[in-house]
Scaffold this active site. Structure first.
Site, PDB file in Angstrom:
ATOM      1  N   LYS A   8      69.812 -29.825 -70.223  1.00 58.64           N
ATOM      2  CA  LYS A   8      69.609 -28.451 -69.723  1.00 58.64           C
ATOM      3  C   LYS A   8      70.867 -27.898 -69.056  1.00 58.64           C
ATOM      4  O   LYS A   8      71.316 -26.797 -69.361  1.00 58.64           O
ATOM      5  CB  LYS A   8      68.450 -28.406 -68.699  1.00 58.64           C
ATOM      6  CG  LYS A   8      67.109 -28.896 -69.226  1.00 58.64           C
ATOM      7  CD  LYS A   8      66.037 -28.829 -68.161  1.00 58.64           C
ATOM      8  CE  LYS A   8      66.248 -29.744 -66.972  1.00 58.64           C
ATOM      9  NZ  LYS A   8      66.221 -31.185 -67.282  1.00 58.64           N
ATOM     10  N   ARG A  11      58.646 -26.116 -63.064  1.00 55.51           N
ATOM     11  CA  ARG A  11      58.415 -27.526 -63.371  1.00 55.51           C
ATOM     12  C   ARG A  11      56.956 -27.912 -63.216  1.00 55.51           C
ATOM     13  O   ARG A  11      56.606 -29.065 -63.466  1.00 55.51           O
ATOM     14  CB  ARG A  11      59.237 -28.370 -62.407  1.00 55.51           C
ATOM     15  CG  ARG A  11      60.438 -29.061 -63.033  1.00 55.51           C
ATOM     16  CD  ARG A  11      61.112 -29.828 -61.909  1.00 55.51           C
ATOM     17  NE  ARG A  11      61.972 -30.863 -62.348  1.00 55.51           N
ATOM     18  CZ  ARG A  11      63.283 -30.733 -62.533  1.00 55.51           C
ATOM     19  NH1 ARG A  11      63.867 -29.581 -62.399  1.00 55.51           N
ATOM     20  NH2 ARG A  11      64.001 -31.773 -62.872  1.00 55.51           N
ATOM     21  N   ARG A  61      75.594 -40.509 -66.422  1.00 55.72           N
ATOM     22  CA  ARG A  61      75.948 -39.160 -65.951  1.00 55.72           C
ATOM     23  C   ARG A  61      76.789 -39.233 -64.678  1.00 55.72           C
ATOM     24  O   ARG A  61      76.530 -40.030 -63.792  1.00 55.72           O
ATOM     25  CB  ARG A  61      74.682 -38.342 -65.659  1.00 55.72           C
ATOM     26  CG  ARG A  61      75.009 -36.991 -64.997  1.00 55.72           C
ATOM     27  CD  ARG A  61      73.920 -35.965 -65.154  1.00 55.72           C
ATOM     28  NE  ARG A  61      72.697 -36.302 -64.448  1.00 55.72           N
ATOM     29  CZ  ARG A  61      71.582 -35.551 -64.509  1.00 55.72           C
ATOM     30  NH1 ARG A  61      71.560 -34.456 -65.253  1.00 55.72           N
ATOM     31  NH2 ARG A  61      70.503 -35.932 -63.866  1.00 55.72           N
ATOM     32  N   ARG A  82      74.719 -39.331 -58.987  1.00 56.01           N
ATOM     33  CA  ARG A  82      73.609 -38.847 -58.153  1.00 56.01           C
ATOM     34  C   ARG A  82      72.710 -40.006 -57.726  1.00 56.01           C
ATOM     35  O   ARG A  82      72.465 -40.923 -58.504  1.00 56.01           O
ATOM     36  CB  ARG A  82      72.781 -37.837 -58.954  1.00 56.01           C
ATOM     37  CG  ARG A  82      73.376 -36.443 -58.957  1.00 56.01           C
ATOM     38  CD  ARG A  82      72.729 -35.518 -59.965  1.00 56.01           C
ATOM     39  NE  ARG A  82      71.268 -35.534 -59.958  1.00 56.01           N
ATOM     40  CZ  ARG A  82      70.516 -34.755 -60.738  1.00 56.01           C
ATOM     41  NH1 ARG A  82      71.089 -33.890 -61.563  1.00 56.01           N
ATOM     42  NH2 ARG A  82      69.205 -34.827 -60.694  1.00 56.01           N
ATOM     43  N   ARG A 132      61.070 -40.245 -62.429  1.00 53.21           N
ATOM     44  CA  ARG A 132      61.274 -38.840 -62.817  1.00 53.21           C
ATOM     45  C   ARG A 132      60.720 -38.568 -64.210  1.00 53.21           C
ATOM     46  O   ARG A 132      60.202 -37.483 -64.463  1.00 53.21           O
ATOM     47  CB  ARG A 132      62.768 -38.494 -62.746  1.00 53.21           C
ATOM     48  CG  ARG A 132      63.250 -38.393 -61.297  1.00 53.21           C
ATOM     49  CD  ARG A 132      64.747 -38.549 -61.200  1.00 53.21           C
ATOM     50  NE  ARG A 132      65.466 -37.469 -61.828  1.00 53.21           N
ATOM     51  CZ  ARG A 132      66.691 -37.585 -62.340  1.00 53.21           C
ATOM     52  NH1 ARG A 132      67.316 -38.751 -62.314  1.00 53.21           N
ATOM     53  NH2 ARG A 132      67.275 -36.549 -62.892  1.00 53.21           N
TER      54      ARG A 132
HETATM   55  P1  ADP Z   1      67.512 -32.982 -63.852  1.00 52.60           P
HETATM   56  O1  ADP Z   1      68.550 -31.958 -64.239  1.00 52.60           O
HETATM   57  O2  ADP Z   1      68.052 -34.357 -63.988  1.00 52.60           O
HETATM   58  O3  ADP Z   1      66.214 -32.788 -64.539  1.00 52.60           O
HETATM   59  P2  ADP Z   1      67.347 -31.469 -61.429  1.00 52.60           P
HETATM   60  O4  ADP Z   1      68.724 -31.350 -60.932  1.00 52.60           O
HETATM   61  O5  ADP Z   1      66.788 -30.309 -62.160  1.00 52.60           O
HETATM   62  O6  ADP Z   1      67.245 -32.787 -62.311  1.00 52.60           O
HETATM   63  O7  ADP Z   1      66.356 -31.830 -60.242  1.00 52.60           O
HETATM   64  C1  ADP Z   1      66.629 -32.887 -59.346  1.00 52.60           C
HETATM   65  C2  ADP Z   1      65.474 -33.009 -58.370  1.00 52.60           C
HETATM   66  O8  ADP Z   1      65.339 -31.804 -57.610  1.00 52.60           O
HETATM   67  C3  ADP Z   1      64.092 -33.216 -59.004  1.00 52.60           C
HETATM   68  O9  ADP Z   1      63.820 -34.573 -59.303  1.00 52.60           O
HETATM   69  C4  ADP Z   1      63.185 -32.672 -57.903  1.00 52.60           C
HETATM   70  O10 ADP Z   1      63.053 -33.598 -56.825  1.00 52.60           O
HETATM   71  C5  ADP Z   1      63.988 -31.480 -57.368  1.00 52.60           C
HETATM   72  N1  ADP Z   1      63.651 -30.238 -58.104  1.00 52.60           N
HETATM   73  C6  ADP Z   1      64.482 -29.499 -58.887  1.00 52.60           C
HETATM   74  N2  ADP Z   1      63.850 -28.438 -59.406  1.00 52.60           N
HETATM   75  C7  ADP Z   1      62.575 -28.492 -58.949  1.00 52.60           C
HETATM   76  C8  ADP Z   1      61.410 -27.698 -59.149  1.00 52.60           C
HETATM   77  N3  ADP Z   1      61.431 -26.594 -59.930  1.00 52.60           N
HETATM   78  N4  ADP Z   1      60.269 -28.074 -58.518  1.00 52.60           N
HETATM   79  C9  ADP Z   1      60.226 -29.147 -57.724  1.00 52.60           C
HETATM   80  N5  ADP Z   1      61.270 -29.965 -57.504  1.00 52.60           N
HETATM   81  C10 ADP Z   1      62.448 -29.636 -58.101  1.00 52.60           C
HETATM   82  P1  ADP Z   2      69.706 -32.212 -67.527  1.00 51.98           P
HETATM   83  O1  ADP Z   2      70.316 -31.018 -66.823  1.00 51.98           O
HETATM   84  O2  ADP Z   2      68.645 -31.826 -68.509  1.00 51.98           O
HETATM   85  O3  ADP Z   2      69.238 -33.279 -66.579  1.00 51.98           O
HETATM   86  P2  ADP Z   2      72.461 -32.795 -68.351  1.00 51.98           P
HETATM   87  O4  ADP Z   2      72.914 -31.557 -69.031  1.00 51.98           O
HETATM   88  O5  ADP Z   2      72.969 -33.068 -66.981  1.00 51.98           O
HETATM   89  O6  ADP Z   2      70.845 -32.888 -68.397  1.00 51.98           O
HETATM   90  O7  ADP Z   2      72.819 -34.030 -69.304  1.00 51.98           O
HETATM   91  C1  ADP Z   2      72.512 -35.361 -68.910  1.00 51.98           C
HETATM   92  C2  ADP Z   2      73.660 -36.286 -69.295  1.00 51.98           C
HETATM   93  O8  ADP Z   2      73.760 -36.392 -70.718  1.00 51.98           O
HETATM   94  C3  ADP Z   2      75.030 -35.809 -68.829  1.00 51.98           C
HETATM   95  O9  ADP Z   2      75.780 -36.942 -68.513  1.00 51.98           O
HETATM   96  C4  ADP Z   2      75.601 -35.081 -70.052  1.00 51.98           C
HETATM   97  O10 ADP Z   2      77.015 -35.154 -70.089  1.00 51.98           O
HETATM   98  C5  ADP Z   2      74.992 -35.876 -71.198  1.00 51.98           C
HETATM   99  N1  ADP Z   2      74.663 -35.062 -72.372  1.00 51.98           N
HETATM  100  C6  ADP Z   2      74.214 -33.774 -72.430  1.00 51.98           C
HETATM  101  N2  ADP Z   2      73.991 -33.390 -73.699  1.00 51.98           N
HETATM  102  C7  ADP Z   2      74.262 -34.469 -74.480  1.00 51.98           C
HETATM  103  C8  ADP Z   2      74.201 -34.719 -75.900  1.00 51.98           C
HETATM  104  N3  ADP Z   2      73.818 -33.785 -76.770  1.00 51.98           N
HETATM  105  N4  ADP Z   2      74.561 -35.958 -76.327  1.00 51.98           N
HETATM  106  C9  ADP Z   2      74.962 -36.918 -75.456  1.00 51.98           C
HETATM  107  N5  ADP Z   2      75.019 -36.739 -74.118  1.00 51.98           N
HETATM  108  C10 ADP Z   2      74.679 -35.535 -73.629  1.00 51.98           C
END
Ligand code: ADP
Ligand code: ADP
Ligand code: ZN
Length: 213
Positions: free
Chosen positions: A13, A88, A127, A160, A171
């Site tokens: 994302k 979410r 990551r 992280r 998660r």
């Molecule tokens: P990822 O990109 O790996 O999915 P995020 O950065 O979006 O993780 O979120 C990290 C953490 O922040 C989540 O595990 C949750 O604890 C909190 N969080 C983020 N967005 C939301 C949301 N919309 N509702 C509740 N908790 C959230």
């Molecule tokens: P999210 O925001 O959904 O948690 P991220 O965009 O942070 O996900 O991506 C998670 C990890 O995977 C990061 O380390 C990113 O560099 C890597 N990544 C993202 N897209 C791809 C892909 N298409 N193939 C391989 N690795 C990816």
């Protein structure tokens, strides 16, 4: 263009959102980034959120809904926005509907990025995130030009706290239990587009822009 990006943690994302910013010149609104910023500042919100985030649990709906309501009022959202990681839960999706109704706005598309759990684990354990601007990298799949340094702002990269294997598993469970139903909520409105999130970052981006057009 008003977009929602949904997908399990690690589905890409944040990566895709950064590319959409450049293409459409609209801001990315990431509740995760906003919460991590609050944790870094040590604000009351940050203190409340940190232990929940470290466990891999969601922070309460009313907290993130409040954050989004404030953020959407800012002038840079006038031309559109990308919601990354919000809503979410179905309760958050319902609250978002109310906020947008009041503002006379409607979501154009929800992009549902699908990636299997095995691949997610590889992506999340590798990551690295910029301490300064929040951009994500991957030690193998998307490394920075200089080890541990952000290409964009020269900030240091870190892992992280919630990108450790045990927390990742919690998660993923939270995603399947609480967030997957959000996709059904938007399917009923005919706004959900499914994106295959496997493959190279650029290939996924081509699918994303194809789904929008
Ligand atoms: P990822 O990109 O790996 O999915 P995020 O950065 O979006 O993780 O979120 C990290 C953490 O922040 C989540 O595990 C949750 O604890 C909190 N969080 C983020 N967005 C939301 C949301 N919309 N509702 C509740 N908790 C959230
Ligand atoms: P999210 O925001 O959904 O948690 P991220 O965009 O942070 O996900 O991506 C998670 C990890 O995977 C990061 O380390 C990113 O560099 C890597 N990544 C993202 N897209 C791809 C892909 N298409 N193939 C391989 N690795 C990816
Ligand atoms: Zn940076």
């Amino acid at each position: 263009m008003k977009l929602i990006l949904v997908g399990p943690p690690g589905s890409g994302k944040g990566t895709q959102a950064k590319m959409l910013i450049d293409k459409y010149s609209i801001p990315q609104i990431s509740t995760g980034d906003i919460l991590r910023e609050a944790v870094k500042e040590g604000s009351p919100l940050g203190k409340k959120a940190k232990s929940l985030m470290d466990k891999g649990s969601l922070v309460p709906d009313e907290v993130v809904v409040g954050i989004i309501e404030e953020r959407l009022k800012k002038p840079d959202c006038k031309g559109g926005f990308i919601l990354d990681g919000f809503p979410r839960t179905v309760a958050q999706a319902e609250a978002l509907d109310k906020i947008l109704d009041k503002m006379n706005l409607e979501i154009d598309h929800l992009l549902n990025i699908e990636v299997d759990d095995g691949e997610l684990l590889k992506r999340l354990t590798g990551r690295r995130t910029c301490k300064n601007c929040g951009r994500g990298y991957h030690i193998i799949f998307d490394p920075p030009a200089k080890e541990n340094v952000c290409n964009e702002c020269n900030g240091d990269l870190y892992q992280r706290d919630d990108d450790k294997e045990d927390t990742i598993k919690s998660r993923l469970k939270v995603y399947h239990d609480q967030t997957a139903p959000v996709v059904d909520f938007y399917k009923k409105k005919n706004l959900s587009r499914t994106i295959d999130g496997l493959g190279k970052i650029d290939e996924v981006f081509t699918r994303v822009t194809g789904a929008i057009n």
